[in-house]
Design a protein around this motif. Sequence first.
Motif, PDB file in Angstrom:
ATOM      1  N   TYR A 294      10.567  -9.327  -5.090  1.00 17.06           N
ATOM      2  CA  TYR A 294      10.349  -7.894  -4.908  1.00 17.06           C
ATOM      3  C   TYR A 294      10.881  -7.439  -3.552  1.00 17.06           C
ATOM      4  CZ  TYR A 294       7.932  -3.668  -3.507  1.00 17.06           C
ATOM      5  OH  TYR A 294       7.658  -2.419  -3.018  1.00 17.06           O
TER       6      TYR A 294
ATOM      7  N   PRO B 296      11.157  -3.436  -1.524  1.00 17.36           N
ATOM      8  CA  PRO B 296      10.841  -2.019  -1.702  1.00 17.36           C
ATOM      9  C   PRO B 296      11.996  -1.279  -2.370  1.00 17.36           C
ATOM     10  CG  PRO B 296      10.116  -2.762   0.451  1.00 17.36           C
ATOM     11  CD  PRO B 296      10.918  -3.889  -0.154  1.00 17.36           C
TER      12      PRO B 296
ATOM     13  N   GLU C 161      -0.083  -2.398   2.301  1.00 17.23           N
ATOM     14  CA  GLU C 161       0.690  -1.675   1.297  1.00 17.23           C
ATOM     15  C   GLU C 161       1.883  -0.951   1.925  1.00 17.23           C
ATOM     16  OE1 GLU C 161      -2.684  -0.924  -2.101  1.00 17.23           O
ATOM     17  OE2 GLU C 161      -2.638   0.459  -0.393  1.00 17.23           O
TER      18      GLU C 161
ATOM     19  N   PRO D 113       0.607  -0.036 -10.352  1.00 13.63           N
ATOM     20  CA  PRO D 113       0.295  -1.453 -10.154  1.00 13.63           C
ATOM     21  C   PRO D 113      -0.688  -2.018 -11.183  1.00 13.63           C
ATOM     22  CG  PRO D 113       0.241  -0.300  -8.062  1.00 13.63           C
ATOM     23  CD  PRO D 113       0.390   0.746  -9.136  1.00 13.63           C
TER      24      PRO D 113
ATOM     25  N   SER E 173       6.824  -3.123  -8.931  1.00  6.29           N
ATOM     26  CA  SER E 173       7.745  -2.030  -8.663  1.00  6.29           C
ATOM     27  C   SER E 173       6.937  -0.864  -8.112  1.00  6.29           C
ATOM     28  CB  SER E 173       8.458  -1.587  -9.939  1.00  6.29           C
ATOM     29  OG  SER E 173       9.159  -0.381  -9.718  1.00  6.29           O
ATOM     30  N   ALA E 174       7.396  -0.282  -7.031  1.00  3.50           N
ATOM     31  CA  ALA E 174       6.715   0.881  -6.463  1.00  3.50           C
ATOM     32  C   ALA E 174       6.779   2.076  -7.407  1.00  3.50           C
ATOM     33  CB  ALA E 174       7.325   1.238  -5.106  1.00  3.50           C
ATOM     34  N   GLU E 175       7.685   2.031  -8.374  1.00  3.97           N
ATOM     35  CA  GLU E 175       7.851   3.127  -9.331  1.00  3.97           C
ATOM     36  C   GLU E 175       6.853   3.042 -10.483  1.00  3.97           C
ATOM     37  OE1 GLU E 175      10.044   5.419  -8.327  1.00  3.97           O
ATOM     38  OE2 GLU E 175      10.384   4.035  -6.658  1.00  3.97           O
TER      39      GLU E 175
ATOM     40  N   TRP F 152       1.383  -3.751 -13.812  1.00  4.16           N
ATOM     41  CA  TRP F 152       2.299  -4.845 -13.505  1.00  4.16           C
ATOM     42  C   TRP F 152       1.898  -6.095 -14.276  1.00  4.16           C
ATOM     43  CZ3 TRP F 152       2.008  -4.770  -7.443  1.00  4.16           C
ATOM     44  CH2 TRP F 152       2.675  -3.654  -6.945  1.00  4.16           C
TER      45      TRP F 152
ATOM     46  N   THR G 276       4.604  -0.559  -1.376  1.00  2.00           N
ATOM     47  CA  THR G 276       3.986  -0.263  -2.662  1.00  2.00           C
ATOM     48  C   THR G 276       2.481  -0.437  -2.560  1.00  2.00           C
ATOM     49  OG1 THR G 276       3.987  -0.753  -5.037  1.00  2.00           O
ATOM     50  CG2 THR G 276       4.201  -2.637  -3.559  1.00  2.00           C
TER      51      THR G 276
ATOM     52  N   ARG H 135      12.540  -3.724  -8.458  1.00  2.00           N
ATOM     53  CA  ARG H 135      11.535  -4.424  -9.253  1.00  2.00           C
ATOM     54  C   ARG H 135      11.736  -5.911  -9.023  1.00  2.00           C
ATOM     55  NH1 ARG H 135      10.385  -5.146 -15.476  1.00  2.00           N
ATOM     56  NH2 ARG H 135       8.162  -4.685 -15.441  1.00  2.00           N
TER      57      ARG H 135
END
Length: 172
Positions: free
Chosen positions: A91, A93, A25, A120, A115-117, A123, A30, A96
């Motif tokens: 993707y 970092p 990760e 998960p 997306s790390a925002e 997703w 992410t 998206r």
Amino acid sequence: MWIERIAEATRWEQARPKISWNSVEEELGTALPEDYKELADRFGKGEFSEFLRILTVDATRQFDLVGIWKTFLDGSPESGPDPAFKPYRMYRPGQRGLLPWAFGEMRCSYFWLASAEEDPANWPVVTQGDPYPWHEVSMSTGEFVHRVLTDPEFEPFSIARLMPEPDFYPMD
């Protein structure tokens, strides 16, 4: 819940060592969906019903999630759609984009729109294969895999009619 259902459907009981996900990760930038990590921990490297190969941590790099993602990332544009994955992009970092998690026969590819925002767990699964175009499916990884293996009505993804008794073959 879904991982248990997959294990029951495939009659898989073998215990596997847990994967250390922290470094994976960290390298991806992410977190990954928890049910995917549970699936990879439970089954390890292998193939479902001679069709679906889940990516995991694999020293041979054949089924390695990070290694395959990096291969896709090489040569991929840093912004805008990627011609190889149009209308999506791979993707990165902070952005998206598609993050691969499985492959299937008939040139099927399975990704998350990651997306790390975003959480998960939310997703969507994004998939493309022969003969169908890109599809986004709003469901967990575990539910998607279970339905591919067992639900003959889950079109165009299901292999349940072709393989009515799903199985798992480890490739250690």
